[in-house]
Write an enzyme that holds these catalytic residues in place. Structure first.
Site, PDB file in Angstrom:
ATOM      1  N   HIS A   1       4.306   0.339 -11.375  1.00 51.54           N
ATOM      2  CA  HIS A   1       5.064   0.500 -10.053  1.00 51.54           C
ATOM      3  C   HIS A   1       6.719   0.336 -10.558  1.00 51.54           C
ATOM      4  O   HIS A   1       7.213  -0.565 -11.357  1.00 51.54           O
ATOM      5  CB  HIS A   1       4.837  -1.191  -9.549  1.00 51.54           C
ATOM      6  CG  HIS A   1       5.640  -1.208  -8.200  1.00 51.54           C
ATOM      7  ND1 HIS A   1       4.925  -1.535  -7.178  1.00 51.54           N
ATOM      8  CD2 HIS A   1       7.172  -1.481  -8.161  1.00 51.54           C
ATOM      9  CE1 HIS A   1       5.974  -1.828  -6.064  1.00 51.54           C
ATOM     10  NE2 HIS A   1       7.077  -1.608  -6.560  1.00 51.54           N
TER      11      HIS A   1
ATOM     12  N   HIS B   1       2.712   5.250  -6.052  1.00 49.37           N
ATOM     13  CA  HIS B   1       3.432   5.255  -4.844  1.00 49.37           C
ATOM     14  C   HIS B   1       4.883   5.952  -4.786  1.00 49.37           C
ATOM     15  O   HIS B   1       5.758   5.169  -4.575  1.00 49.37           O
ATOM     16  CB  HIS B   1       3.283   4.157  -3.947  1.00 49.37           C
ATOM     17  CG  HIS B   1       3.561   2.851  -4.930  1.00 49.37           C
ATOM     18  ND1 HIS B   1       4.544   2.654  -5.779  1.00 49.37           N
ATOM     19  CD2 HIS B   1       2.896   1.484  -5.034  1.00 49.37           C
ATOM     20  CE1 HIS B   1       4.583   1.459  -6.409  1.00 49.37           C
ATOM     21  NE2 HIS B   1       3.435   1.004  -5.771  1.00 49.37           N
TER      22      HIS B   1
ATOM     23  N   ASN C   1      -2.660  -8.177  -8.985  1.00 45.34           N
ATOM     24  CA  ASN C   1      -1.672  -9.317  -8.547  1.00 45.34           C
ATOM     25  C   ASN C   1      -2.399 -10.292  -7.559  1.00 45.34           C
ATOM     26  O   ASN C   1      -1.936 -10.471  -6.514  1.00 45.34           O
ATOM     27  CB  ASN C   1      -0.612  -8.591  -7.778  1.00 45.34           C
ATOM     28  CG  ASN C   1      -0.839  -7.724  -6.850  1.00 45.34           C
ATOM     29  OD1 ASN C   1      -2.160  -7.209  -6.673  1.00 45.34           O
ATOM     30  ND2 ASN C   1      -0.026  -7.404  -5.759  1.00 45.34           N
TER      31      ASN C   1
ATOM     32  N   ASP D   1      -2.830   2.267  -1.645  1.00 42.94           N
ATOM     33  CA  ASP D   1      -1.926   1.108  -1.931  1.00 42.94           C
ATOM     34  C   ASP D   1      -2.295   0.110  -0.742  1.00 42.94           C
ATOM     35  O   ASP D   1      -1.481  -0.845  -0.161  1.00 42.94           O
ATOM     36  CB  ASP D   1      -0.320   1.351  -1.945  1.00 42.94           C
ATOM     37  CG  ASP D   1       0.171  -0.001  -2.553  1.00 42.94           C
ATOM     38  OD1 ASP D   1      -0.373  -0.938  -2.868  1.00 42.94           O
ATOM     39  OD2 ASP D   1       1.646   0.189  -2.570  1.00 42.94           O
TER      40      ASP D   1
ATOM     41  N   HIS E   1      -5.803   2.797  -5.857  1.00 37.78           N
ATOM     42  CA  HIS E   1      -4.994   1.720  -5.737  1.00 37.78           C
ATOM     43  C   HIS E   1      -5.201   0.903  -4.434  1.00 37.78           C
ATOM     44  O   HIS E   1      -4.871   1.326  -3.311  1.00 37.78           O
ATOM     45  CB  HIS E   1      -3.339   2.267  -5.534  1.00 37.78           C
ATOM     46  CG  HIS E   1      -2.494   1.647  -5.630  1.00 37.78           C
ATOM     47  ND1 HIS E   1      -1.162   1.786  -6.165  1.00 37.78           N
ATOM     48  CD2 HIS E   1      -2.110   0.125  -5.391  1.00 37.78           C
ATOM     49  CE1 HIS E   1      -0.167   0.879  -6.136  1.00 37.78           C
ATOM     50  NE2 HIS E   1      -0.931  -0.328  -5.634  1.00 37.78           N
TER      51      HIS E   1
ATOM     52  N   ARG F   1      -7.526  -8.856  -2.952  1.00 33.06           N
ATOM     53  CA  ARG F   1      -6.984 -10.033  -2.840  1.00 33.06           C
ATOM     54  C   ARG F   1      -7.884 -11.255  -3.016  1.00 33.06           C
ATOM     55  O   ARG F   1      -7.510 -12.339  -3.130  1.00 33.06           O
ATOM     56  CB  ARG F   1      -6.634 -10.356  -1.241  1.00 33.06           C
ATOM     57  CG  ARG F   1      -5.893  -9.553  -0.564  1.00 33.06           C
ATOM     58  CD  ARG F   1      -4.532  -9.645  -1.186  1.00 33.06           C
ATOM     59  NE  ARG F   1      -3.335  -8.852  -0.471  1.00 33.06           N
ATOM     60  CZ  ARG F   1      -2.229  -8.313  -0.819  1.00 33.06           C
ATOM     61  NH1 ARG F   1      -2.072  -8.290  -2.043  1.00 33.06           N
ATOM     62  NH2 ARG F   1      -1.619  -7.584  -0.212  1.00 33.06           N
TER      63      ARG F   1
HETATM   64  O1  DOR Z   1       4.010  -3.413  -0.579  1.00 32.78           O
HETATM   65  C1  DOR Z   1       3.156  -3.712  -1.487  1.00 32.78           C
HETATM   66  N1  DOR Z   1       2.485  -4.652  -1.561  1.00 32.78           N
HETATM   67  N2  DOR Z   1       3.663  -3.360  -2.642  1.00 32.78           N
HETATM   68  C2  DOR Z   1       3.182  -3.752  -3.784  1.00 32.78           C
HETATM   69  O2  DOR Z   1       3.556  -3.601  -4.965  1.00 32.78           O
HETATM   70  C3  DOR Z   1       2.057  -4.864  -3.864  1.00 32.78           C
HETATM   71  C4  DOR Z   1       1.557  -5.032  -2.526  1.00 32.78           C
HETATM   72  C5  DOR Z   1       0.953  -6.289  -2.244  1.00 32.78           C
HETATM   73  O3  DOR Z   1      -0.109  -6.653  -3.274  1.00 32.78           O
HETATM   74  O4  DOR Z   1       0.773  -6.623  -1.214  1.00 32.78           O
HETATM   75 ZN    ZN Z   2       0.177  -1.734  -4.696  1.00 30.71          ZN
END
Ligand code: DOR
Ligand code: ZN
Length: 455
Positions: free
Chosen positions: A194, A248, A93, A319, A59, A63
């Site tokens: 999530h 998480h 994302n 994460d 995970h 970016r």
């Molecule tokens: O804290 C987080 N940051 N939770 C997420 O689900 C996404 C992540 C991010 O991409 O910054």
């Molecule tokens: Zn994440």
């Protein structure tokens, strides 16, 4: 002649530690023997050190594309190998979001040849990309956001006004679980969820306005929101007998619910920040530790550790979610959620081993063996003949402080800055090449490849 031999190391599997010499050829482990006597191009005597199969971080948020000012695949993968991580699964994302087959192909092209570690990609679920989901191949899994987080990928009903609270959830939208049902009903891949309930978060958010203190984050994105969402996911996973991976897990109510209803098809991960930090960290780190799901209480941390020691936790994943210091310095509502973690996961866990909290075998099981098994990664997760020569040699006696200025992550900070830890990566090998040694990433070895998923 053989390519590489690691001599006199302690080899760590998910079950045992034993002495042995690892022989590598063509980027793979070709032999493991008590005492290697032949010749090899490179021979490293690693007496007194331990060899772990390279960590698989299931995970991360590297970016790309869209937010390369925070991280890119070069910096993220350098951070990975400096932290003993040899494979990552990157989240969708991004901007554009990885939710169409074409965008996934673009991402593949963009990353190819640039990564220091191996990698796989998640594909994001929206409420209208089923035809795209059916097209894509060789993904880690589908990522399903039950509420908005960074990137606003929550699959929520668009039936109301968009309040636009960054990272809180938009007003007037409710979690639409019918999409998750459709996903479970129509695709077989693992779905990483999530799990935070959108409606509960919205209701809580509406009670807060004006100057919000970071500590409120946990009250808004409450433990009830996490628990309710996990309960819903478990219910649907059972109804459709579908593989689900819960990301998480942060609080004890979620954990208990999962452990109560866990089957082979339900797996979950915990993060280093939920294992090593609590909401007390807001005092020192303010919004730097604003993260979704939020940091919780000491009792939650303790219960995560209890489950971990009892062998109930499937995966530890970071994460890794880098954001820039200037963004983290804004007012609560404007601060993006997420903390970096890929370089510090292994040192934190090795330090825990040195303090007798867990065994090295547990570390291997939760950070390499299980991720490989659960996601079906070809050739990884174990030190055995025929597997890829991805490993990390660790020095259990090395003592060093986490320092922001030593990090490879582009965001340049860690919530663990200043923490002294005992047990650090000494060398990291990717496909038999020493990509990290002497405290540095060797930029000549950019040999990360996209992994093959067998499931
Ligand atoms: O804290 C987080 N940051 N939770 C997420 O689900 C996404 C992540 C991010 O991409 O910054
Ligand atoms: Zn994440």
């Amino acid at each position: 002649m053989y390519e590489l031999v690691l001599k006199n190391g302690f080899l760590v599997s998910s079950k045992e530690v034993r002495r042995g010499d690892i022989v590598v050829s063509g980027g793979k482990i070709v032999d493991i023997v008590d005492r290697f006597e032949g010749e090899a191009e490179f021979v490293h005597d690693i007496s007194g050190k331990y060899v772990l199969p390279g960590l698989i971080d299931a995970h991360v948020h590297f970016r790309e594309p869209g937010s390369e000012e925070k991280e890119n695949f070069e910096t993220g993968s350098m951070a990975a190998v400096a932290g003993g991580v040899t494979t990552v699964f990157d989240m969708p994302n991004t901007e554009p979001k990885c939710t169409t087959a074409d965008i996934l192909e673009e991402k593949r092209k963009r990353v190819k040849g640039r990564s220091f570690c191996h990698y796989g990609f998640y594909f994001g679920v929206t409420d209208d990309n089923f035809s795209e989901m059916k097209k894509v191949k060789n993904i880690a899994g589908f990522k399903y956001f039950m509420t908005h987080s960074t990137g606003n990928m929550g699959v929520v009903e668009k039936n109301g006004k968009n309040g636009g609270c960054v990272g809180i959830g938009r007003h007037g939208e409710v979690t639409d679980l019918s999409v998750l049902e459709l996903v479970f009903d129509s695709v077989s891949n693992i779905v990483a969820v999530h799990a935070e309930d959108d409606l509960i978060i919205q209701e809580n958010a509406s009670k807060y306005f004006g100057d919000i203190e970071p500590i409120s984050h946990g009250a808004i994105r409450s433990r009830l929101a996490a628990y309710k969402a996990v309960k819903d996911v478990l219910h649907l996973a059972k109804k459709y007998n579908h593989r689900v991976h819960i990301c998480h897990v942060s609080c004890r109510e979620e954990l208990r619910e999962i452990l109560k209803f866990k089957t082979d098809k339900v797996t979950f991960e915990v993060t280093p920040h939920h294992l090593f930090l609590t909401e007390e960290a807001y005092e020192k780190h303010r919004n730097y530790v604003k993260v979704n799901p939020p940091l919780r209480q000491e009792e939650d941390k303790d219960e995560l550790w209890k489950a971990l020691k009892a062998g109930h936790v499937d995966i530890i994943a970071t994460d890794h979610a880098p954001h820039l210091p200037f963004e983290k310095e804004r007012e609560y509502l404007e601060v993006p959620s997420g903390v970096p973690g890929i370089e510090t996961m292994l040192p934190l866990l090795l330090d825990a081993v040195n303090h007798g909290q867990i065994d090295l075998e547990d570390v291997v099981r939760m950070t390499s063996y299980n991720p490989s098994r659960i996601f079906g990664v070809k050739g990884k997760g174990e030190l055995s003949v025929g597997k890829d020569a991805d490993f990390v040699v660790v020095d259990m006696k090395a003592e060093k402080e986490v320092r922001n200025e030593n990090l490879y992550t582009k965001c340049g900070w860690s919530p663990f800055h200043g923490l002294k830890l005992k047990g650090w990566p000494f060398m990291t090998f990717i496909s038999g090449k020493p990509v990290y040694k002497d405290g540095k990433v060797d930029k000549n070895f950019r040999s990360g490849k996209e992994v093959t998923f067998l499931k």
